[in-house]
Design a protein around this motif. Structure first.
Motif, short mmCIF file in Angstrom:
data_model
loop_
_atom_site.label_atom_id
_atom_site.label_comp_id
_atom_site.label_asym_id
_atom_site.label_seq_id
_atom_site.Cartn_x
_atom_site.Cartn_y
_atom_site.Cartn_z
N ARG A 1 0.83 -1.21 0.00
CA ARG A 1 0.00 0.00 0.00
C ARG A 1 0.87 1.27 0.00
O ARG A 1 0.38 2.35 -0.27
N LYS A 2 2.15 1.10 0.31
CA LYS A 2 3.08 2.23 0.34
C LYS A 2 4.40 1.74 -0.24
O LYS A 2 5.04 0.87 0.33
N ALA A 3 4.78 2.30 -1.38
CA ALA A 3 5.94 1.78 -2.11
C ALA A 3 6.84 2.92 -2.58
O ALA A 3 6.41 4.07 -2.72
N VAL A 4 8.11 2.55 -2.85
CA VAL A 4 9.11 3.51 -3.34
C VAL A 4 9.79 2.93 -4.57
O VAL A 4 10.13 1.74 -4.60
N GLU A 5 9.98 3.76 -5.58
CA GLU A 5 10.77 3.39 -6.74
C GLU A 5 11.92 4.38 -6.88
O GLU A 5 11.69 5.60 -6.88
N ILE A 6 13.13 3.87 -7.00
CA ILE A 6 14.31 4.73 -7.14
C ILE A 6 14.76 4.65 -8.60
O ILE A 6 15.35 3.65 -9.03
N GLY A 7 14.48 5.69 -9.36
CA GLY A 7 14.79 5.72 -10.79
C GLY A 7 13.51 5.65 -11.62
O GLY A 7 13.03 4.58 -11.95
N THR A 8 12.97 6.80 -11.95
CA THR A 8 11.66 6.87 -12.63
C THR A 8 11.78 6.73 -14.14
O THR A 8 10.95 6.08 -14.77
N LEU A 9 12.80 7.37 -14.72
CA LEU A 9 12.90 7.57 -16.16
C LEU A 9 11.60 8.25 -16.63
O LEU A 9 11.25 9.30 -16.13
N TYR A 10 10.83 7.61 -17.53
CA TYR A 10 9.59 8.23 -18.01
C TYR A 10 8.35 7.69 -17.30
O TYR A 10 7.23 7.98 -17.69
N GLY A 11 8.55 6.85 -16.28
CA GLY A 11 7.42 6.37 -15.49
C GLY A 11 6.79 5.08 -15.96
O GLY A 11 5.72 4.71 -15.47
N TYR A 12 7.45 4.36 -16.87
CA TYR A 12 6.85 3.12 -17.39
C TYR A 12 6.78 2.04 -16.30
O TYR A 12 5.73 1.43 -16.08
N LYS B 1 16.05 12.39 -10.71
CA LYS B 1 16.80 13.64 -10.60
C LYS B 1 16.84 14.44 -11.90
O LYS B 1 17.10 15.64 -11.89
N ASP B 2 16.61 13.79 -13.05
CA ASP B 2 16.67 14.47 -14.35
C ASP B 2 15.35 15.22 -14.58
O ASP B 2 14.30 14.61 -14.70
N PRO B 3 15.40 16.57 -14.66
CA PRO B 3 14.18 17.35 -14.82
C PRO B 3 13.36 16.96 -16.06
O PRO B 3 12.12 16.96 -16.01
N ALA B 4 14.04 16.64 -17.17
CA ALA B 4 13.32 16.25 -18.39
C ALA B 4 12.55 14.95 -18.17
O ALA B 4 11.40 14.81 -18.60
N CYS B 5 13.17 14.00 -17.46
CA CYS B 5 12.49 12.74 -17.16
C CYS B 5 11.33 12.98 -16.19
O CYS B 5 10.27 12.36 -16.32
N VAL B 6 11.54 13.86 -15.23
CA VAL B 6 10.48 14.18 -14.27
C VAL B 6 9.26 14.71 -15.00
O VAL B 6 8.12 14.28 -14.75
N ASN B 7 9.48 15.65 -15.92
CA ASN B 7 8.36 16.23 -16.67
C ASN B 7 7.66 15.18 -17.52
O ASN B 7 6.42 15.13 -17.58
N ALA B 8 8.43 14.32 -18.18
CA ALA B 8 7.85 13.27 -19.01
C ALA B 8 7.04 12.30 -18.16
O ALA B 8 5.95 11.86 -18.54
N ALA B 9 7.60 11.94 -17.00
CA ALA B 9 6.90 11.01 -16.11
C ALA B 9 5.61 11.61 -15.59
O ALA B 9 4.56 10.94 -15.55
N LYS B 10 5.65 12.87 -15.19
CA LYS B 10 4.44 13.52 -14.69
C LYS B 10 3.38 13.60 -15.78
O LYS B 10 2.18 13.39 -15.51
#
Length: 209
Positions: free
Chosen positions: A51-62, A82-91
């Motif tokens: 019910r509560k999880a952590v992922e370290i390394g999002t990339l584009y959120g796949y 940490k990469d702003p471009a990846c953060v935006n893509a993931a969001k």
């Protein structure tokens, strides 16, 4: 065998298609998990009743999409990038999938985000999908912040076949780091069970003691 299993999971290739399309467009699809690996992540999320999880390394959120598919309503996945471009893509991908109620994308160095998240411990599941050099530190964090019986997963542990030895430089450093990672993972005082699945570039799994 590979073709057979690919056929079995052919429908999964269409899951989060907007995310995979964005990754292909930007030339980073190969850095993310495959659909088959995504299935494995979803399976562990369901098995752990997380019910509560952590992922370290999002990339584009796949991979976050796959983890979220295994999480029940009312759960929360914190995914760190940490990469702003990846953060935006993931969001963008999370919003397009209407998964904002389940997934929180946190921007910044993982070490900083993990310090913040430690205040919300214990967690049920942690997926590590980051640079090999940082894997031991992230695994120690998981050991300290997962509940007893919580699950840790880590992708890319085969290092493209380099585990048997290094050729110097960065590759040798990554190999040393991954061997340290496995030393921690197979430490019975921290994890009561540990295994490695031959999925993709290797998926390690452990259950917190």
């Amino acid at each position: 065998a590979a073709a057979y299993f690919a056929a079995l999971t052919a429908a999964d290739e269409g899951y989060a298609a907007h995310v995979t399309a964005a990754m292909e467009k930007d030339g980073v699809r190969g850095l993310s998990v495959s659909a088959m690996e995504g299935r494995v992540l979803e399976t562990f999320a369901r098995l752990s009743c997380a019910r509560k999880a952590v992922e370290i390394g999002t990339l584009y959120g796949y991979s976050a999409h796959w983890l979220a598919r295994g999480l029940p309503d009312g759960s929360r996945l914190y995914t760190l990038e940490k990469d702003p471009a990846c953060v935006n893509a993931a969001k963008d991908g999370v919003e397009a999938s209407s998964l904002s109620r389940k997934i929180t994308v946190m921007e910044g160095p993982a070490a900083d985000s993990l310090k913040t998240l430690a205040k919300l411990a214990p967690f049920d599941l942690c997926f590590i999908d980051a640079a090999p050099d940082d894997a031991p530190a992230y695994l120690r964090w998981a050991a300290a912040n997962l509940r007893p019986g919580g699950v840790v997963l880590a992708g890319g542990v085969f290092l493209a076949g380099a585990q048997g030895g290094g050729d110097g430089g960065a590759a040798e450093g990554a190999t040393r780091a991954m061997r340290e990672f496995f030393h921690i993972l197979f430490d019975g005082d921290r994890f009561v069970s540990a295994s490695v699945l031959p999925a993709g570039e290797g998926l390690a799994a452990g259950i917190r003691a």
